[in-house]
Design an enzyme around this catalytic site. Structure first.
Site, PDB file in Angstrom:
ATOM      1  N   TRP A  84     -12.046   3.825   2.126  1.00 62.37           N
ATOM      2  CA  TRP A  84     -11.863   2.444   1.678  1.00 62.37           C
ATOM      3  C   TRP A  84     -13.174   1.660   1.849  1.00 62.37           C
ATOM      4  O   TRP A  84     -13.719   1.131   0.893  1.00 62.37           O
ATOM      5  CB  TRP A  84     -10.714   1.797   2.456  1.00 62.37           C
ATOM      6  CG  TRP A  84      -9.380   2.168   1.900  1.00 62.37           C
ATOM      7  CD1 TRP A  84      -8.565   1.387   1.133  1.00 62.37           C
ATOM      8  CD2 TRP A  84      -8.717   3.436   2.017  1.00 62.37           C
ATOM      9  NE1 TRP A  84      -7.431   2.085   0.766  1.00 62.37           N
ATOM     10  CE2 TRP A  84      -7.492   3.341   1.302  1.00 62.37           C
ATOM     11  CE3 TRP A  84      -9.012   4.636   2.661  1.00 62.37           C
ATOM     12  CZ2 TRP A  84      -6.589   4.393   1.210  1.00 62.37           C
ATOM     13  CZ3 TRP A  84      -8.112   5.688   2.571  1.00 62.37           C
ATOM     14  CH2 TRP A  84      -6.925   5.575   1.853  1.00 62.37           C
ATOM     15  N   ASP A 127      -4.267  -2.303  -7.334  1.00 65.30           N
ATOM     16  CA  ASP A 127      -3.662  -1.002  -7.055  1.00 65.30           C
ATOM     17  C   ASP A 127      -2.501  -0.722  -7.993  1.00 65.30           C
ATOM     18  O   ASP A 127      -2.278   0.407  -8.401  1.00 65.30           O
ATOM     19  CB  ASP A 127      -3.188  -0.931  -5.598  1.00 65.30           C
ATOM     20  CG  ASP A 127      -2.193  -2.036  -5.255  1.00 65.30           C
ATOM     21  OD1 ASP A 127      -2.310  -3.138  -5.820  1.00 65.30           O
ATOM     22  OD2 ASP A 127      -1.316  -1.814  -4.402  1.00 65.30           O
ATOM     23  N   GLU A 139       1.576   6.634  -8.161  1.00 68.13           N
ATOM     24  CA  GLU A 139       1.001   6.429  -6.825  1.00 68.13           C
ATOM     25  C   GLU A 139       1.153   7.682  -5.974  1.00 68.13           C
ATOM     26  O   GLU A 139       0.234   8.063  -5.252  1.00 68.13           O
ATOM     27  CB  GLU A 139       1.700   5.252  -6.150  1.00 68.13           C
ATOM     28  CG  GLU A 139       1.177   4.952  -4.763  1.00 68.13           C
ATOM     29  CD  GLU A 139       1.838   3.721  -4.161  1.00 68.13           C
ATOM     30  OE1 GLU A 139       1.252   3.131  -3.240  1.00 68.13           O
ATOM     31  OE2 GLU A 139       2.945   3.348  -4.618  1.00 68.13           O
ATOM     32  N   ARG A 190       4.737  -4.461  -8.511  1.00 67.38           N
ATOM     33  CA  ARG A 190       5.492  -4.872  -7.336  1.00 67.38           C
ATOM     34  C   ARG A 190       4.805  -6.045  -6.620  1.00 67.38           C
ATOM     35  O   ARG A 190       3.809  -6.588  -7.088  1.00 67.38           O
ATOM     36  CB  ARG A 190       5.672  -3.689  -6.386  1.00 67.38           C
ATOM     37  CG  ARG A 190       4.408  -3.205  -5.723  1.00 67.38           C
ATOM     38  CD  ARG A 190       4.685  -1.942  -4.912  1.00 67.38           C
ATOM     39  NE  ARG A 190       3.475  -1.453  -4.262  1.00 67.38           N
ATOM     40  CZ  ARG A 190       3.205  -0.166  -4.059  1.00 67.38           C
ATOM     41  NH1 ARG A 190       4.036   0.757  -4.495  1.00 67.38           N
ATOM     42  NH2 ARG A 190       2.100   0.200  -3.442  1.00 67.38           N
ATOM     43  N   ASP A 191       5.334  -6.411  -5.470  1.00 67.10           N
ATOM     44  CA  ASP A 191       4.782  -7.522  -4.702  1.00 67.10           C
ATOM     45  C   ASP A 191       3.531  -7.069  -3.944  1.00 67.10           C
ATOM     46  O   ASP A 191       3.513  -6.992  -2.723  1.00 67.10           O
ATOM     47  CB  ASP A 191       5.826  -8.085  -3.729  1.00 67.10           C
ATOM     48  CG  ASP A 191       6.402  -7.018  -2.811  1.00 67.10           C
ATOM     49  OD1 ASP A 191       6.142  -5.811  -3.027  1.00 67.10           O
ATOM     50  OD2 ASP A 191       7.100  -7.392  -1.850  1.00 67.10           O
ATOM     51  N   GLU A 192       2.464  -6.796  -4.703  1.00 67.85           N
ATOM     52  CA  GLU A 192       1.202  -6.352  -4.100  1.00 67.85           C
ATOM     53  C   GLU A 192       0.066  -6.725  -5.047  1.00 67.85           C
ATOM     54  O   GLU A 192      -0.487  -7.801  -4.939  1.00 67.85           O
ATOM     55  CB  GLU A 192       1.240  -4.844  -3.822  1.00 67.85           C
ATOM     56  CG  GLU A 192       0.123  -4.381  -2.916  1.00 67.85           C
ATOM     57  CD  GLU A 192       0.442  -3.037  -2.264  1.00 67.85           C
ATOM     58  OE1 GLU A 192      -0.455  -2.511  -1.601  1.00 67.85           O
ATOM     59  OE2 GLU A 192       1.576  -2.543  -2.411  1.00 67.85           O
ATOM     60  N   HIS A 205      -0.530   3.667 -10.713  1.00 66.07           N
ATOM     61  CA  HIS A 205      -1.705   3.611  -9.844  1.00 66.07           C
ATOM     62  C   HIS A 205      -2.762   4.522 -10.463  1.00 66.07           C
ATOM     63  O   HIS A 205      -2.454   5.617 -10.905  1.00 66.07           O
ATOM     64  CB  HIS A 205      -1.367   4.168  -8.455  1.00 66.07           C
ATOM     65  CG  HIS A 205      -0.990   3.145  -7.443  1.00 66.07           C
ATOM     66  ND1 HIS A 205       0.103   2.335  -7.573  1.00 66.07           N
ATOM     67  CD2 HIS A 205      -1.558   2.814  -6.254  1.00 66.07           C
ATOM     68  CE1 HIS A 205       0.196   1.555  -6.515  1.00 66.07           C
ATOM     69  NE2 HIS A 205      -0.800   1.817  -5.695  1.00 66.07           N
ATOM     70  N   ASP A 235      -8.910   2.585  -3.638  1.00 62.83           N
ATOM     71  CA  ASP A 235      -8.529   2.986  -4.993  1.00 62.83           C
ATOM     72  C   ASP A 235      -9.715   2.935  -5.943  1.00 62.83           C
ATOM     73  O   ASP A 235      -9.996   3.895  -6.676  1.00 62.83           O
ATOM     74  CB  ASP A 235      -7.410   2.074  -5.507  1.00 62.83           C
ATOM     75  CG  ASP A 235      -6.150   2.137  -4.665  1.00 62.83           C
ATOM     76  OD1 ASP A 235      -6.249   1.916  -3.441  1.00 62.83           O
ATOM     77  OD2 ASP A 235      -5.067   2.394  -5.220  1.00 62.83           O
TER      78      ASP A 235
END
Length: 864
Positions: A531, A460, A744, A464-466, A765, A473
């Site tokens: 999704w 995605d 995003e 960052r922390d992801e 994103h 997506d």
């Protein structure tokens, strides 16, 4: 004259590849020069088989017909380690053409019994759930002379990078990548013939946490999800001229010890102490003082799989477009482009001196802004060793445009700091151009967001922390991605994990690979539209673009299971109401901290997707010869549409949610009951767009389809109004704010130049960039009219302020191209059709024309 062959490929592999998993790799070829009207009537396929360096077994196969894309393997199956060299020659009306250049591919270790190596790693105890110092492992071995060939098969728990005799093996990054490790653990294969010597040799492997035991995810993430160990799996096979295979593998004879890497985290960065680094550590005879016997662990070899997609590599390097001296050894660098990668430093200074590098996507008040990284430190630390060195982290990656370098001594000279762009090494296949620089910049932003997020899996965001493989997506973005790059090999691997985890969990995960995180630790037991529809729609799109029926067949149980789950949950009403949905996620009207609070009813979005996925599944079932399923899902889709119309549409064609997203989905998914309702709904959508001045009010669900809905229902003017609008919210708003990637949120940066206060704010994103697919198909006018571009539709739709546009796509048959210009009331169009394909030219106000391969030019009066 007959046709020449320009390219021979295997499966979806980018180039000739070592260590493939397919024993019967399908073959594709592209034709170059050919006489007008040429049609392939037959092909000769010459296949030479043998172990590298040894005698080969050659066979010639005659294939009748026009097939040249993913042609079934004609020879006997490959066995482990076997190399195939293929030449192709095609026949046309004028006889046989010349042979192609030979193309080669090599099988990996196809049977679990081929593996004799075990996992080796440090034996010391470590505290779980923290940043730990990774170790290294090494061994020495003796080889006889007359080496013919050598292969290194490499995998591990965590990330691994090998060296032989002091030289790095290959140029891949993040081996073995990220898969659902309990189901599938990839290995890489390398040709190491030129790294080995007769006599004494050494091999060493760097280890790092990676996804295996490193912190992954948001809200603190999880540690050690797959295990607490770090270990390497190494099997080196060297063949000498006498045909003997000499195998060196990771076993009890290996040693483990620390190296100069103090910590290595994908999110937090890497710390490297150059005082502790001896480049000779992977050469024979190195002093093993302080090293201890490695721990050995058996591996269940059945989980090992070869890659189907390309590895991550450094694709290009960026130099700073500006360098600002902040004083006291601190420098601010702008690389001019948001991207995924890491820096390479050329530095000097006294031993023990520390240089720190921090990364960020944007600036605030003239400094890097890191709040949007959340808990990802994105900081690399270099401790100097007293000599000039060139250093780049090995086992981390960041998403950034800006970097702050502190602790630098002296002036920062050109070449001292370079950004290395990292992502999966996919082949570029699509290009777009037009007369509007802002639209071209928008398309470039889409491209860079794809590049930044196709890092072994489709993530995605890169910063960052992801950095997770969110299904929604990629579902909305697959068509765009498949035009711009050859993504099928990579996504094919990811879809395998999706199906395996869906089977284990009982539903399609929100992201793949699945790990429990924060408030998402427990998957909702019910299907979630947009999704979870990835199980049906992404394989379907990949098939349409490539013709890969095997991929459809393999993913069919996953797709079928998902639709059946939705049908069971919806029950007799066939409406997707009363359970968790994310709806039109990130509708610009939603509050910053509540992105699911869209203005379109979640049930409307979910039921629309239910109808569409059921229809597409029926089409897939028909292709696969599943006739009973095709009839069942066709009937189901019709009933869902009827239920949708009753619940969400008025007799006048108005939707119960009077929104851009509602009308876009209803039109794009063909949910109107009749033409009168369709026209009324289409007119209402156009009215909403005009009233908004072209500003968009759609999120994840509506954005990919809103311009198509306007276009197909006679409102091209409003579609162009939307894509060329610059006010917030719009696609070009971010361009006016200096964006170099897709955001995003529509307002990741507010109009006053400050960052959106939402915790979930990223500047990289790709989902909202799905509009690029419309730009390719409608603005430029190039799309597949048949599977794999066997027939290509050239149908440009000029509009807005554009005076020219064009697109190029490297189809499975070769390069297709269109360019059009508007000048003095005339539309001039040039199209290029590759050999083996046909073109359908549909110009405004003219009857369709079918053309063969070659260059075709058209000129006509144009009335807007």
């Amino acid at each position: 004259m007959s046709a020449t062959i320009t390219r021979v490929r295997f499966e979806h592999h980018e180039n000739a590849r070592l260590g493939i998993e397919e024993a019967r790799p399908r073959i594709s070829w592209q034709l170059g020069e050919a006489p007008e009207g040429f049609v392939q009537t037959a092909a000769h396929v010459e296949v030479s088989l043998g172990v590298p360096g040894m005698e080969t077994d050659t066979s010639l196969h005659v294939l009748r017909g026009e097939a040249q894309v993913l042609v079934p393997w004609p020879a006997r199956p490959l066995v482990s380690r076997e190399r195939a060299t293929v030449r192709v020659q095609v026949q046309g009306p004028d006889g046989w053409g010349p042979w192609s250049e030979p193309a080669s591919v090599e099988a990996g270790l196809l049977e679990p019994g081929d593996w004799v190596a075990g996992l080796v790693g440090p034996a010391w105890d470590e505290e779980p759930g923290t940043l730990r110092r990774p170790g290294r492992v090494r061994t020495e071995f003796v080889l006889p002379p007359d080496l013919v060939s050598a292969r290194l098969y490499l995998s591990g728990h965590g990330l691994v990078e090998a060296e032989i005799n002091g030289r790095r093996v290959g140029d891949e990054e993040f081996t073995p990548g990220w898969t659902s490790y309990s189901h599938r653990l990839r290995y890489a294969a390398f040709d190491v013939t030129n790294l080995l010597e007769a006599g004494q040799n050494a091999i060493g492997v760097w280890l790092a946490d990676g996804w295996w035991r490193g912190r992954i995810g948001f809200e603190g993430g999880v540690w050690d999800y797959y295990g607490t160990d770090l270990s390497a799996l190494v099997q080196l096979e060297a063949v000498t001229a006498d045909g003997i295979r000499h195998t060196i593998c990771s076993d009890k004879n290996w040693q483990a010890g620390f190296g100069p890497i103090l910590t290595a985290s994908l999110y937090d960065g890497e710390t490297f102490d150059a005082r502790l680094h001896d480049p000779a550590w992977s050469r024979p005879g190195w002093d093993l003082d302080g090293w201890t016997p490695a721990r050995t662990t058996a591996l269940v070899a059945s989980v090992l799989v070869a890659p189907t997609g390309p590895p991550v590599r450094c694709i290009e390097e960026l130099v700073p477009v500006s360098v600002e001296d902040k004083g006291e050894g601190r420098w601010l660098l702008d690389f001019g482009q948001n991207h995924s990668g890491r820096l390479r430093l050329r530095a000097t200074g006294p031993a023990g001196h520390v240089i720190t590098v921090r990364h960020a996507e944007v600036l605030q008040a003239g400094e890097i802004y890191t709040r949007t990284l959340r808990e990802a430190a994105a900081t690399d630390v270099l401790v100097l060793g007293g000599k000039e060195l060139e250093w780049e982290p090995r086992f981390t990656i960041h998403g950034y445009r800006y970097a702050e370098v502190s602790g630098w001594q002296g002036a920062l000279e050109p070449g001292d700091v370079v950004s290395r762009v990292l992502h999966s090494d996919m082949e570029r296949t699509g290009w777009f151009r037009c007369s509007d620089p802002e639209l071209e910049r928008l398309h470039e932003n889409v491209l860079w967001s794809l590049r930044s997020n196709f890092v072994d899996i489709p993530t995605d965001c890169p910063q960052r922390d992801e950095r997770l493989g969110w299904t929604g997506d990629i579902q909305v973005f697959t068509a765009t991605a498949a035009f711009l790059y050859n993504v099928t090999g990579m996504l094919s691997s990811w879809l395998r994990d999706l199906a395996l985890q869906q089977q284990k969990i009982g539903t399609v995960p929100f992201y793949v690979p699945w790990i429990p995180l924060g408030g998402w630790a427990q998957l909702p037991p019910d299907p979630v539209a947009v999704w979870d529809d990835v199980a049906v729609l992404t394989p379907d799109v990949l098939y349409q673009r490539t013709g890969d029926l095997q991929l459809l067949h393999r993913q069919y149980p996953s797709a079928r299971s998902y639709v059946e789950q939705v049908a069971a949950k919806a029950g007799p009403t066939l409406l997707c109401e009363g359970w968790t949905q994310l709806g039109d996620w990130l509708d610009p009207a939603a509050p910053p901290e509540s992105p699911f609070e869209a203005t379109t009813e979640p049930g409307l979005v979910a039921t629309a997707y239910f109808a569409y996925s059921a229809r597409r599944l029926a089409a897939v079932a028909s292709l696969l010869g599943e006739d009973d399923d095709a009839a069942r899902y066709t009937d189901l889709a019709e009933k869902v549409v009827a239920a949708f119309v009753t619940r969400y549409l008025t007799d006048e064609g108005r939707a119960t949610s009077d929104t851009q997203t509602a009308y876009a989905l209803i039109s794009a998914f063909d949910l109107y009951p009749n033409m009168q309702s369709r026209q009324a709904g289409a007119d209402r959508l156009a009215q909403l767009v005009r009233e908004a001045g072209g500003r968009i009010s759609t999120g994840f669900a509506g954005t990919p389809v809103v311009t198509d809905a306007l276009t197909r229902d006679g409102h091209l003017t409003e579609a162009y109004l939307m894509v060329q609008a610059t006010g917030y919210p719009s696609w070009l708003y971010s361009i006016t704010m200096g964006a170099t990637t897709i955001w995003e949120r529509w307002d990741s940066m507010l109009a006053d130049g400050t960052v959106n206060p939402g915790d979930m704010t990223s500047f990289n994103h790709y989902a909202l960039g799905a509009v690029a697919d419309w730009m390719h198909r409608v603005v430029a006018g190039l799309e597949a009219a048949d599977t794999a571009y066997r027939r290509i539709r050239f149908a440009p739709r000029p509009g807005g302020t554009l005076t020219s546009a064009g697109a190029t796509h490297r189809t499975p048959y070769g390069v297709a191209r269109i360019d059009w210009t508007l000048e003095d009331g005339a539309l001039r169009t040039t199209v290029v059709v590759p050999v083996g394909a046909r073109g359908i030219v549909e110009l405004p106000g003219a009857e369709p024309v079918e053309v063969g391969h070659g260059i075709h030019e058209f000129a006509q009066e144009y009335v807007p």
